[in-house]
Motif scaffolding. Sequence first.
Motif, mmCIF file in Angstrom:
data_model
loop_
_atom_site.group_PDB
_atom_site.id
_atom_site.type_symbol
_atom_site.label_atom_id
_atom_site.label_comp_id
_atom_site.label_asym_id
_atom_site.label_seq_id
_atom_site.Cartn_x
_atom_site.Cartn_y
_atom_site.Cartn_z
ATOM 1 N N GLN A 197 -0.292 -4.496 -4.601
ATOM 2 C CA GLN A 197 0.642 -4.513 -3.420
ATOM 3 C C GLN A 197 2.003 -5.533 -3.972
ATOM 4 N N LYS A 206 3.798 -0.513 -2.651
ATOM 5 C CA LYS A 206 4.432 -1.659 -1.503
ATOM 6 C C LYS A 206 3.658 -2.424 -0.742
ATOM 7 N N GLY A 207 2.398 -1.842 -0.226
ATOM 8 C CA GLY A 207 1.683 -2.402 0.729
ATOM 9 C C GLY A 207 1.762 -1.900 2.340
ATOM 10 N N SER A 210 4.603 6.052 -4.084
ATOM 11 C CA SER A 210 5.773 5.721 -3.138
ATOM 12 C C SER A 210 6.171 7.064 -2.520
ATOM 13 N N HIS A 211 6.994 6.777 -1.278
ATOM 14 C CA HIS A 211 7.660 8.158 -0.857
ATOM 15 C C HIS A 211 9.049 7.920 -0.892
ATOM 16 N N ASN A 212 9.596 6.734 -1.615
ATOM 17 C CA ASN A 212 10.837 6.538 -1.616
ATOM 18 C C ASN A 212 11.295 7.194 -2.945
ATOM 19 N N PHE A 269 11.959 4.226 3.902
ATOM 20 C CA PHE A 269 12.642 5.162 3.635
ATOM 21 C C PHE A 269 12.260 6.567 4.499
HETATM 22 C C1 LIG Z 1 -0.769 7.255 -3.146
HETATM 23 C C2 LIG Z 1 -0.783 6.183 -2.421
HETATM 24 C C3 LIG Z 1 -1.719 5.283 -2.352
HETATM 25 C C4 LIG Z 1 -1.566 4.203 -1.480
HETATM 26 N N1 LIG Z 1 -2.609 3.166 -1.661
HETATM 27 C C5 LIG Z 1 -2.232 2.031 -1.105
HETATM 28 C C6 LIG Z 1 -3.131 0.784 -1.187
HETATM 29 O O1 LIG Z 1 -4.443 1.082 -1.665
HETATM 30 N N2 LIG Z 1 -2.983 -0.210 -0.372
HETATM 31 C C7 LIG Z 1 -1.851 -0.298 0.508
HETATM 32 O O2 LIG Z 1 -1.607 -1.341 0.824
HETATM 33 N N3 LIG Z 1 -0.811 0.700 0.572
HETATM 34 C C8 LIG Z 1 -1.100 1.709 -0.097
HETATM 35 N N4 LIG Z 1 -0.330 2.728 -0.221
HETATM 36 C C9 LIG Z 1 1.012 2.559 1.152
HETATM 37 C C10 LIG Z 1 2.027 1.871 0.369
HETATM 38 O O3 LIG Z 1 1.674 0.626 0.566
HETATM 39 C C11 LIG Z 1 3.437 1.944 1.153
HETATM 40 O O4 LIG Z 1 3.426 1.180 2.249
HETATM 41 C C12 LIG Z 1 4.019 3.055 1.191
HETATM 42 O O5 LIG Z 1 3.753 4.073 0.377
HETATM 43 C C13 LIG Z 1 5.433 2.835 1.662
HETATM 44 O O6 LIG Z 1 6.049 2.415 0.564
HETATM 45 P P1 LIG Z 1 7.281 3.442 -0.139
HETATM 46 O O7 LIG Z 1 7.516 2.909 -1.390
HETATM 47 O O8 LIG Z 1 6.807 4.632 -0.037
HETATM 48 O O9 LIG Z 1 8.561 3.467 1.214
HETATM 49 P P2 LIG Z 1 9.786 2.358 1.581
HETATM 50 O O10 LIG Z 1 10.317 2.797 2.716
HETATM 51 O O11 LIG Z 1 10.583 1.993 0.207
HETATM 52 O O12 LIG Z 1 8.802 0.887 1.520
HETATM 53 C C14 LIG Z 1 8.209 0.418 2.857
HETATM 54 C C15 LIG Z 1 7.562 -0.527 2.557
HETATM 55 O O13 LIG Z 1 8.283 -1.715 2.440
HETATM 56 C C16 LIG Z 1 7.758 -2.980 2.885
HETATM 57 N N5 LIG Z 1 8.782 -3.396 3.965
HETATM 58 C C17 LIG Z 1 9.604 -2.789 4.810
HETATM 59 N N6 LIG Z 1 10.221 -3.392 5.599
HETATM 60 C C18 LIG Z 1 9.754 -4.823 5.489
HETATM 61 C C19 LIG Z 1 10.141 -6.113 5.839
HETATM 62 N N7 LIG Z 1 11.097 -5.926 6.761
HETATM 63 N N8 LIG Z 1 9.688 -7.109 5.253
HETATM 64 C C20 LIG Z 1 8.848 -7.037 4.428
HETATM 65 N N9 LIG Z 1 8.234 -5.835 3.718
HETATM 66 C C21 LIG Z 1 8.723 -4.697 4.200
HETATM 67 C C22 LIG Z 1 6.284 -2.520 3.423
HETATM 68 O O14 LIG Z 1 5.625 -2.693 2.631
HETATM 69 C C23 LIG Z 1 6.521 -1.008 3.794
HETATM 70 O O15 LIG Z 1 5.354 -0.290 3.597
HETATM 71 C C24 LIG Z 1 -0.493 3.797 -0.886
HETATM 72 C C25 LIG Z 1 0.666 4.923 -0.702
HETATM 73 C C26 LIG Z 1 0.399 6.071 -1.739
HETATM 74 C C27 LIG Z 1 1.328 6.767 -1.657
#
Ligand SMILES: Cc1cc2nc3c(=O)[nH]c(=O)nc-3n(C[C@H](O)[C@H](O)[C@H](O)COP(=O)(O)OP(=O)(O)OC[C@H]3O[C@@H](n4cnc5c(N)ncnc54)[C@H](O)[C@@H]3O)c2cc1C
Length: 506
Positions: free
Chosen positions: A266, A300-301, A353-355, A430
């Motif tokens: 993450q 990202k987490g 990611s969905h970004n 995003f």
């Molecule tokens: C196929 C798949 C598998 C996944 N498996 C896991 C997994 O095993 N474990 C897990 O934890 N997640 C998992 N996720 C979820 C992932 O961690 C993301 O939270 C999620 O996909 C959003 O990130 P993004 O890049 O799509 O979007 P973006 O919108 O770019 O990023 C959102 C992320 O940014 C971070 N964020 C947003 N605002 C803040 C803030 N103010 N301060 C600090 N951080 C912030 C958070 O992590 C938030 O989820 C998975 C996602 C996918 C697509």
Amino acid sequence: MKSCITDTFSQEVIALAEFWQKRANELMGPEERAIQEMMMRMLSSPLDKVILTKMMDQGFRSSSYGRVADQINDLMRTYGIPEFFRVSEKLLMRLFLSMGRYVPAISVPKIIEKMRFDSSRSIIAGEAEALHRHLQMRRSEGVRMNLNHLGEAVLGEEEAADRLKTYLEDLQNPEIEYISVKISTIFSQISSLAFEHTVKILMERLSRLYRTAQSQCFIRENGFRTPKFVNLDMEEYRDLDITCAAFTQTLDEPEFKMHSAGIVLQAYLPDSCDIQIELTEWAKKRVVDGGAPIKIRIVKGANMEMELVESSLHNWPPAPYDNKLDVDANFKRMVDYGMIPENIQAVYLGIASHNLFELAYAANLAKHFGVGANISFEMLEGMVDHVRRAIQESTGDMLLYAPVATRDQFINAIAYLIRRLDENTAEENFLRHSFNLKTDSKAWDFLKDQFVKSYHHRKIVSKAAKRSQNRLAETFLSKRSFGAGTFYSGEFTNEADTDWALGLGP
Ligand SMILES: Cc1cc2nc3c(=O)[nH]c(=O)nc-3n(C[C@H](O)[C@H](O)[C@H](O)COP(=O)(O)OP(=O)(O)OC[C@H]3O[C@@H](n4cnc5c(N)ncnc54)[C@H](O)[C@@H]3O)c2cc1C
């Protein structure tokens, strides 16, 4: 890495993200448009998110229909019927409040069925026939599927044994190629205080999974035969070291030398950066010794709220970064490091990611290094399927993470649904801006700006862990202390609990 990334590079990333967004808008179907409109209605009424969260979290915990009806009645009377409900849904809710709640055995199953139906795009029905239909449909679309049985942190060993059995059955199912597993579902007594004991038990259970995976073969739509794949999801910070140790120590067993498996890191944890380096060095050695590569899925987490609750309960600083710029920058830094050709030969990458900017960044970097065959793009089932189709059209690849729950397991879906609701609604995310997103809008400029800033920040973002502790070298302010706590200008502050996930000293 060489400074291959110039401003031209970032311009190309932006252009690709724009191209995908425009194509996704063209591909969007009426049902997807209706969902986007509903999400926009919800965002314009912030109380709705509170009601929905409470409904999912509080409303359906009990197995007694009478109790569930009481809870929903209470929530609706306290907060009102959510604004984002369609007219027909508002009508049904009024009907429930006036009559239905007096006959809960009839009304509550209908509400649960409706919730299940409404979330069926993102949570796949786990009943054999329904799952078979869904897997067949995705297969015909050329989408690879990664199955995850919803549910986490089981409370007892009986349930852990059941979960392990389900995973083993999945791996023996010819329709399933790939599964994701949370360690907290296969062992109920994970404890940092008993680190070695915990890892030993997890190793036994992971060994059963890996052994079954390597004995089975999946035949893809194009006839390609591949061994089955087990990926470990990453959960809370406290389980990070345990998950990594169980993963590497199991794969170090001679019987798994030639077996590939995966783990998630993450980017919202600064610690993940050094762990990625450690895992990569370990994997490179494994490959040099004739072993199989591994895979890291970079995300990202998703457990930010959980981390905040945990840290506040124990008086610890939260483990993740406290701002999105750092998280986005760390994500790119991890992608940069992972794509270096000698690294990606030993550690394949999943870019989850969905970004669109993150996905475009990874796609262009992979193209630059000529390592596209060693990365996969990963998205969640049912989140933004039109975007998924746009990306798949141009990359030819997509691994879709599909959460599965049967009717009886729907309670397990609650934590997942709440995480997705957070992801869709958090201010800077995003997806919050993705509803009706046009590339000539203010929202797009905001997201583009996020990308550009984090792109420039990626080499300087701190790698230092946010939480550290040294119980062996502590100074106590004895004159000002009272019991275990400390008075600062007259205010009592609890001494922080010991974080056993960190050990006593450095
Ligand atoms: C196929 C798949 C598998 C996944 N498996 C896991 C997994 O095993 N474990 C897990 O934890 N997640 C998992 N996720 C979820 C992932 O961690 C993301 O939270 C999620 O996909 C959003 O990130 P993004 O890049 O799509 O979007 P973006 O919108 O770019 O990023 C959102 C992320 O940014 C971070 N964020 C947003 N605002 C803040 C803030 N103010 N301060 C600090 N951080 C912030 C958070 O992590 C938030 O989820 C998975 C996602 C996918 C697509």
